[in-house]
Design a protein around this motif. Structure first.
Motif, PDB file in Angstrom:
ATOM      1  N   MET A  97       0.840  -1.187   0.000  1.00  0.00           N
ATOM      2  CA  MET A  97       0.000   0.000   0.000  1.00  0.00           C
ATOM      3  C   MET A  97       0.878   1.241   0.000  1.00  0.00           C
ATOM      4  O   MET A  97       0.663   2.184  -0.750  1.00  0.00           O
ATOM      5  CB  MET A  97      -0.898  -0.005   1.227  1.00  0.00           C
ATOM      6  CG  MET A  97      -1.882   1.156   1.239  1.00  0.00           C
ATOM      7  SD  MET A  97      -2.882   1.169   2.727  1.00  0.00           S
ATOM      8  CE  MET A  97      -1.695   1.727   3.927  1.00  0.00           C
ATOM      9  N   VAL A 109     -10.376   1.283   6.799  1.00  0.00           N
ATOM     10  CA  VAL A 109     -10.248   0.122   5.922  1.00  0.00           C
ATOM     11  C   VAL A 109     -11.242  -0.966   6.328  1.00  0.00           C
ATOM     12  O   VAL A 109     -11.915  -1.554   5.493  1.00  0.00           O
ATOM     13  CB  VAL A 109      -8.813  -0.448   5.957  1.00  0.00           C
ATOM     14  CG1 VAL A 109      -8.717  -1.665   5.054  1.00  0.00           C
ATOM     15  CG2 VAL A 109      -7.821   0.592   5.507  1.00  0.00           C
ATOM     16  N   ILE A 123      -2.678  -7.525  -8.766  1.00  0.00           N
ATOM     17  CA  ILE A 123      -1.462  -8.010  -8.099  1.00  0.00           C
ATOM     18  C   ILE A 123      -1.840  -9.047  -7.039  1.00  0.00           C
ATOM     19  O   ILE A 123      -1.209 -10.083  -6.911  1.00  0.00           O
ATOM     20  CB  ILE A 123      -0.695  -6.839  -7.456  1.00  0.00           C
ATOM     21  CG1 ILE A 123      -0.160  -5.931  -8.548  1.00  0.00           C
ATOM     22  CG2 ILE A 123       0.449  -7.359  -6.603  1.00  0.00           C
ATOM     23  CD1 ILE A 123       0.344  -4.612  -8.051  1.00  0.00           C
ATOM     24  N   ILE A 124      -2.921  -8.782  -6.315  1.00  0.00           N
ATOM     25  CA  ILE A 124      -3.354  -9.716  -5.272  1.00  0.00           C
ATOM     26  C   ILE A 124      -3.561 -11.093  -5.873  1.00  0.00           C
ATOM     27  O   ILE A 124      -3.057 -12.086  -5.374  1.00  0.00           O
ATOM     28  CB  ILE A 124      -4.678  -9.240  -4.630  1.00  0.00           C
ATOM     29  CG1 ILE A 124      -4.405  -8.006  -3.794  1.00  0.00           C
ATOM     30  CG2 ILE A 124      -5.268 -10.324  -3.764  1.00  0.00           C
ATOM     31  CD1 ILE A 124      -5.642  -7.346  -3.285  1.00  0.00           C
ATOM     32  N   LYS A 178      -0.262 -12.774  -6.845  1.00  0.00           N
ATOM     33  CA  LYS A 178       0.539 -13.232  -5.715  1.00  0.00           C
ATOM     34  C   LYS A 178      -0.134 -14.400  -5.007  1.00  0.00           C
ATOM     35  O   LYS A 178       0.528 -15.324  -4.561  1.00  0.00           O
ATOM     36  CB  LYS A 178       0.771 -12.083  -4.732  1.00  0.00           C
ATOM     37  CG  LYS A 178       1.791 -11.114  -5.278  1.00  0.00           C
ATOM     38  CD  LYS A 178       2.359 -10.241  -4.198  1.00  0.00           C
ATOM     39  CE  LYS A 178       3.344  -9.257  -4.801  1.00  0.00           C
ATOM     40  NZ  LYS A 178       3.609  -8.146  -3.933  1.00  0.00           N
ATOM     41  N   ALA A 179      -1.451 -14.357  -4.918  1.00  0.00           N
ATOM     42  CA  ALA A 179      -2.153 -15.445  -4.248  1.00  0.00           C
ATOM     43  C   ALA A 179      -1.885 -16.755  -4.974  1.00  0.00           C
ATOM     44  O   ALA A 179      -1.747 -17.806  -4.362  1.00  0.00           O
ATOM     45  CB  ALA A 179      -3.647 -15.152  -4.195  1.00  0.00           C
ATOM     46  N   ILE A 206       1.754 -17.988  -4.161  1.00  0.00           N
ATOM     47  CA  ILE A 206       2.042 -18.499  -2.808  1.00  0.00           C
ATOM     48  C   ILE A 206       1.606 -19.956  -2.671  1.00  0.00           C
ATOM     49  O   ILE A 206       0.568 -20.322  -3.173  1.00  0.00           O
ATOM     50  CB  ILE A 206       1.375 -17.596  -1.745  1.00  0.00           C
ATOM     51  CG1 ILE A 206       2.182 -16.312  -1.629  1.00  0.00           C
ATOM     52  CG2 ILE A 206       1.311 -18.267  -0.397  1.00  0.00           C
ATOM     53  CD1 ILE A 206       1.493 -15.218  -0.875  1.00  0.00           C
ATOM     54  N   MET A 211      -3.735  -3.058   4.737  1.00  0.00           N
ATOM     55  CA  MET A 211      -2.676  -2.726   5.680  1.00  0.00           C
ATOM     56  C   MET A 211      -1.595  -3.797   5.603  1.00  0.00           C
ATOM     57  O   MET A 211      -1.905  -4.966   5.386  1.00  0.00           O
ATOM     58  CB  MET A 211      -3.228  -2.703   7.104  1.00  0.00           C
ATOM     59  CG  MET A 211      -3.777  -1.381   7.533  1.00  0.00           C
ATOM     60  SD  MET A 211      -3.937  -1.400   9.325  1.00  0.00           S
ATOM     61  CE  MET A 211      -4.193   0.321   9.656  1.00  0.00           C
ATOM     62  N   PRO A 212      -0.344  -3.402   5.814  1.00  0.00           N
ATOM     63  CA  PRO A 212       0.718  -4.405   5.776  1.00  0.00           C
ATOM     64  C   PRO A 212       0.574  -5.446   6.905  1.00  0.00           C
ATOM     65  O   PRO A 212      -0.106  -5.198   7.902  1.00  0.00           O
ATOM     66  CB  PRO A 212       1.998  -3.593   5.955  1.00  0.00           C
ATOM     67  CG  PRO A 212       1.611  -2.209   6.221  1.00  0.00           C
ATOM     68  CD  PRO A 212       0.154  -2.041   6.004  1.00  0.00           C
ATOM     69  N   PHE A 272       2.646  -6.481   9.180  1.00  0.00           N
ATOM     70  CA  PHE A 272       3.114  -6.141  10.535  1.00  0.00           C
ATOM     71  C   PHE A 272       2.122  -5.233  11.258  1.00  0.00           C
ATOM     72  O   PHE A 272       1.923  -5.365  12.463  1.00  0.00           O
ATOM     73  CB  PHE A 272       4.533  -5.543  10.504  1.00  0.00           C
ATOM     74  CG  PHE A 272       4.607  -4.075  10.176  1.00  0.00           C
ATOM     75  CD1 PHE A 272       4.669  -3.659   8.863  1.00  0.00           C
ATOM     76  CD2 PHE A 272       4.621  -3.122  11.175  1.00  0.00           C
ATOM     77  CE1 PHE A 272       4.739  -2.309   8.552  1.00  0.00           C
ATOM     78  CE2 PHE A 272       4.693  -1.771  10.877  1.00  0.00           C
ATOM     79  CZ  PHE A 272       4.747  -1.360   9.555  1.00  0.00           C
ATOM     80  N   GLN A 305       4.317  -6.337   3.347  1.00  0.00           N
ATOM     81  CA  GLN A 305       3.429  -6.631   2.228  1.00  0.00           C
ATOM     82  C   GLN A 305       1.975  -6.551   2.699  1.00  0.00           C
ATOM     83  O   GLN A 305       1.664  -6.864   3.851  1.00  0.00           O
ATOM     84  CB  GLN A 305       3.854  -8.023   1.753  1.00  0.00           C
ATOM     85  CG  GLN A 305       2.893  -8.872   1.060  1.00  0.00           C
ATOM     86  CD  GLN A 305       3.548 -10.236   0.768  1.00  0.00           C
ATOM     87  OE1 GLN A 305       4.702 -10.505   1.121  1.00  0.00           O
ATOM     88  NE2 GLN A 305       2.821 -11.118   0.150  1.00  0.00           N
ATOM     89  N   ASP A 306       1.097  -6.098   1.807  1.00  0.00           N
ATOM     90  CA  ASP A 306      -0.333  -6.000   2.121  1.00  0.00           C
ATOM     91  C   ASP A 306      -0.860  -7.385   2.462  1.00  0.00           C
ATOM     92  O   ASP A 306      -0.623  -8.345   1.738  1.00  0.00           O
ATOM     93  CB  ASP A 306      -1.061  -5.434   0.893  1.00  0.00           C
ATOM     94  CG  ASP A 306      -2.566  -5.300   1.110  1.00  0.00           C
ATOM     95  OD1 ASP A 306      -3.078  -5.792   2.131  1.00  0.00           O
ATOM     96  OD2 ASP A 306      -3.214  -4.693   0.252  1.00  0.00           O
ATOM     97  N   THR A 338      -2.597  -9.724  -0.018  1.00  0.00           N
ATOM     98  CA  THR A 338      -1.912 -10.485  -1.055  1.00  0.00           C
ATOM     99  C   THR A 338      -1.644 -11.921  -0.615  1.00  0.00           C
ATOM    100  O   THR A 338      -1.115 -12.707  -1.385  1.00  0.00           O
ATOM    101  CB  THR A 338      -0.561  -9.825  -1.408  1.00  0.00           C
ATOM    102  OG1 THR A 338       0.247  -9.823  -0.235  1.00  0.00           O
ATOM    103  CG2 THR A 338      -0.739  -8.408  -1.897  1.00  0.00           C
TER     104      THR A 338
END
Lengths: 325, 518
Positions: A1, A194, A317-318, A321-322, A325, B367-368, B370, B412-413, B416
């Motif tokens: 973000m 959020v 992107i999500i 990446k998903a 993984i 949000m990341p 961490f 990282q978010d 993801t």
């Protein structure tokens, strides 16, 4: 973000530089450091207001009453100054901050305790605060000749060649940066914007956090009440009428998501600067105020489109990446 | 029925040839997978005109996925759907609607601000010559539909929001009638109804049967199923495991079908070292959700909470975690009476609640990682009001490493990550608050087998370290594989507490469903 946000700010910065470049082809002196410092000074009040608004927008709310709060607070301190010129200006600033805060508390309390949507609450108080300005002043103006020299002069005092108003803006920017990136409260603003439900489970009081956001926007509107009146040397019912739209526009151009939870101090500042440059430069190169409005309007829509696309890109992107993984 | 010039109206087909013998709808070989989860595998289902078929299965058996496929919301990966003998595709909800398939959900999906007549005819309202809505005709047709169903008490002009849930169901059925829906799906329609309203609903179902509709009735309640349904189909873990006529089948047989499964993974072997009581709940009550809840949780114990959906398990846990208020009762933590007034309160006292809905209540996407982990611990990671990012990272690293989180970077978010890894972030977040009692609500719902095993292994590790765990779960293998004791809840009350020694799945299902042993 964060990386994405930084990108956005860089894009906005590039747009601003391009704008300055374009303007200086028509009016060479525009890009001089002296003039840019002036533009910054001229935009200070908008930047401060945009930062206050941003905190509210982060929590999925909106404060439409900031400009009316500013007008009311400005009238209060101008009238005190006219009636009791001996009251020191720093004390007047404190009074302005206190009055603004009180109006913010009122907004926040309605949102928190009565659970009324903020757009409705502040649409109401927008009118109420403006009306109250009329009531206390009886519709009369407070002019330059009634204001004390100290009242007008303070923010024009120079430190290291830069007016105090700019220093105040810099200090406010720094405080908001610390607030939003380095305090639990700042983190809560983002979290409830959020995902309010998850925030409740994490032990964040969503209502109270929104309340605090409105207190902050009220506080900065109050401070700007003094700054505005002393800068434009007039207090009237009409000052900053409709200015809430400029404040929100600065936030939107700065990449602050109206849906909440996304936004940065840098974005709000650059968004305000973008509007400030347009409004100060276009008259210099003989472009009519009508075009000014059209350009600001286009910038808002462009910003929203770019931000929406940015968020979509993030979505892709999500997925990628998903899978990885 | 009055003659009517408008095409958009009730059409009653004459009784069809071979009614009751030929299925109106058949599904065969239907499969559907989501990333990491196989929701349905090669399932079959037949619905017969004039009959009610009950679809039975535990949570996660694939019932909702099937309903979504039937109503055009999901597309099956494989398989065939036949309506009245013809293979059909249902690419959209509208396509399903046009084929005469309609669903009535637990929370009716209608429009509160529109009138009853508008709800019934939305999308197919009678029109005037000028193409505008013919209000007069619409009202009179709505009146006819409602009268035909025996719902003469509903005024077509009432706004829907002024009706109770039972009457909303009637309107939903009226809508189905107005399009000549032949297949009516009722997904837990009785969940929010009073006993009297349930009776009215059953009358309505009888009416639908008499009218030749094929009804799919989904319910967890055996008494209702036996009362109203003719046939049953049992799903287990996304597969169809049995079907037949209810009059030939006992409740016990159906329970066996529901639970008789192969164990899909090995639960960690652990030796329980159970100590003194840590948390003591007594007389805890809520005006609507639960009543007189009392139990003890001991140090180093995993206490399973089993029950059907709506039994009030999550609500009890939310009250203990300070998220909802109770009307009566006491909570004692390590000998000290506490009355948590907010989630922050409970977290500080050492009770944390890991909610069921990971996406909505757990992770803060955007949000990341961490920052997600440190969110409830910000008081500890900050000093004189300022956050210390290094501390936050250290905290996040410590707990995510313990859970074997796979992520490229903690900045990282969290959005993801895969579902299983997100769940690890959520658990890490709560562990980082250093709790004494950790309440896990459906901790492995919707995550892949590998992540399930990691979560289970970690639960075993937690209790070995002296933490106490409450695990709310609707998955029997998980309850039986992990719990030291099992509390069974039904309709807001605790109905049994079992030591998990020689406990079998059937006993649990029977107690939870209120079936008296035969």
């Amino acid at each position: 973000m964060n990386a994405l946000l930084k990108n956005r700010e860089i894009w906005l910065l590039a747009a601003i530089l391009l704008l300055i470049g374009l303007i200086s082809t028509r009016y060479g002196a525009f890009a001089s450091p002296r003039n840019l410092a002036n533009v910054f000074n001229d935009t200070s009040i908008l930047m401060i207001l945009a930062l206050g608004q941003m905190v509210v927008i982060l929590t999925r709310s909106i404060d439409l009453s900031m400009a009316s709060n500013l007008a009311f607070t400005g009238m209060v301190v101008a009238m005190i100054n006219a009636a009791y010129p001996a009251v020191p200006v720093p004390l007047l600033m404190l009074i302005a901050a206190g009055v603004g805060l009180a109006l913010g508390v009122f907004n926040g309390a309605l949102v928190w305790k009565l659970g009324i949507p903020s757009i409705v609450v502040t649409l109401g108080t927008l009118t109420i605060y403006r009306g109250a300005t009329f009531v206390i002043s009886g519709g009369a103006w407070v002019n330059a000749d009634k204001m004390s020299p100290a009242f007008i002069g303070l923010q024009r005092m120079q430190m290291l060649g830069i007016p105090l108003l700019s220093w105040i803006a810099l200090a406010v920017i720094a405080s908001f940066f610390v607030l939003l990136t380095r305090t639990p409260l700042g983190r809560s603003f983002y979290a409830i914007g959020v995902n309010p439900t998850a925030s409740v489970y994490a032990g964040i009081d969503v209502g109270r956090t929104k309340f605090v956001a409105f207190c902050i926007s009220g506080l900065v509107a109050g401070i700007c009440g003094y700054l505005w009146v002393s800068r434009y040397v007039i207090a009237s019912v009409e000052i900053a009428n409709g200015y809430e739209l400029n404040i929100i526009a600065a936030c939107v151009i700065g990449g602050i998501s109206i849906a909440g939870g996304i936004g940065s101090v840098g974005g709000a500042v650059l968004g305000a600067l973008f509007l400030g440059i347009i409004s100060s430069a276009l008259p210099l190169i003989n472009i009519s105020p009508f075009w000014q409005m059209a350009i600001s309007g286009s910038a808002i829509i462009l910003a929203v489109v770019l931000n929406a696309r940015g968020e979509r890109r993030q979505g892709r992107i999500i997925l990628k990446k998903a899978e990885a993984i | 029925m009055l003659a009517d010039p408008h095409p958009a109206r009730i059409v009653r087909d004459p009784p069809r040839e071979g009614e009751g013998k030929t299925p109106l709808l058949t599904l065969s070989g239907i499969s559907k997978s989501f990333p990491g989860v196989r929701a349905l595998h090669d399932v079959a289902l037949s619905l017969y005109p004039g009959q009610v078929t009950a679809l039975i299965g535990e949570n996660g058996a694939g019932k909702s996925t099937l309903v979504k496929i039937l109503t055009g919301i999901y597309q099956p990966d494989a398989g065939e759907i036949n309506v009245a003998g013809a293979a059909v595709n249902l690419p959209t909800a509208h396509a399903a609607f046009e084929r005469g398939i309609t669903a009535i959900h637990q929370e009716t999906v209608l429009f509160d601000e529109l009138s009853v007549a508008e709800n019934i005819f939305l999308g197919h309202a009678p029109k005037t010559r000028f193409g505008t809505i013919d209000w007069g005709t619409m009202r009179s047709q709505a009146r006819e539909v409602l009268d035909a169903m025996g719902a003469a008490h509903i005024d077509p002009d009432t706004r829907l929001k002024d009706l109770g849930i039972a009457n909303k169901h009637l309107v939903a059925v009226g809508r189905a009638m107005s399009i000549d829906a032949r297949i009516v799906i009722m997904d837990e329609p009785t969940a929010a109804l009073s006993a009297k309203e349930i009776e009215e609903l059953f009358l309505l179902i009888e009416f639908l049967k008499g009218d030749g509709k094929a009804v799919l009735f989904i319910s967890h309640k055996f008494d209702e199923i036996y009362r109203i349904a003719d046939r049953y189909t049992v799903f287990r873990d996304g597969e169809m495991v049995g079907e037949g006529l209810l009059k030939d089948t006992s409740q016990g047989d159906i329970v066996k079908l529901m639970v008789g499964r192969s164990v899909d993974h090995i639960f960690p072997q652990r030796e329980a070292h159970i100590g003194a009581p840590v948390l003591k709940i007594s007389g805890l009550s809520h005006p609507t959700e639960f009543d007189d809840i009392g139990f003890e949780l001991r140090k180093g114990e995993i206490l399973g909470f089993y029950g059907l959906v709506g039994a009030g398990r999550s609500e009890v846990m939310q009250a203990i975690a300070g998220i909802t208020r109770t009307s009566r009762g006491s909570i004692t933590l390590e000998g000290e009476a506490i009355a948590p007034r907010s989630a922050a309160d409970s977290i500080e006292k050492g009770i944390v609640y890991v909610p069921e809905e990971r996406g909505k209540q757990g992770v803060v996407i955007g949000m990341p990682i961490f920052q997600n982990v440190s969110l409830p611990s910000l008081k500890r990671t900050s000093k004189s009001g300022l956050l210390r990012l290094a501390e936050e990272f250290a905290l996040a690293r410590k707990y995510t490493e313990r859970l074997d989180l796979r992520a490229a970077s903690l900045s990282q978010d969290v959005g993801t990550l895969s579902g299983g890894n997100q769940q690890k972030v959520v658990i890490a977040k709560w562990l980082a608050t250093a709790p004494k009692v950790i309440i896990l609500d459906e901790p492995t719902k919707g995550i892949d087998i590998g992540s399930k095993a990691a979560v289970h292994g970690f639960m075993a590790e937690l209790v070995a370290q002296g933490l106490s765990v409450i695990m709310v779960s609707s998955e029997l293998p998980e309850i039986l594989g992990m719990s030291d004791r099992v509390v069974v809840m039904r309709e807001g009350r605790i109905v049994a507490v079992h030591e998990n020694k020689g406990l079998d799945a059937e006993t649990l299902v029977r107690t939870a469903a209120g079936i008296v042993a035969q």
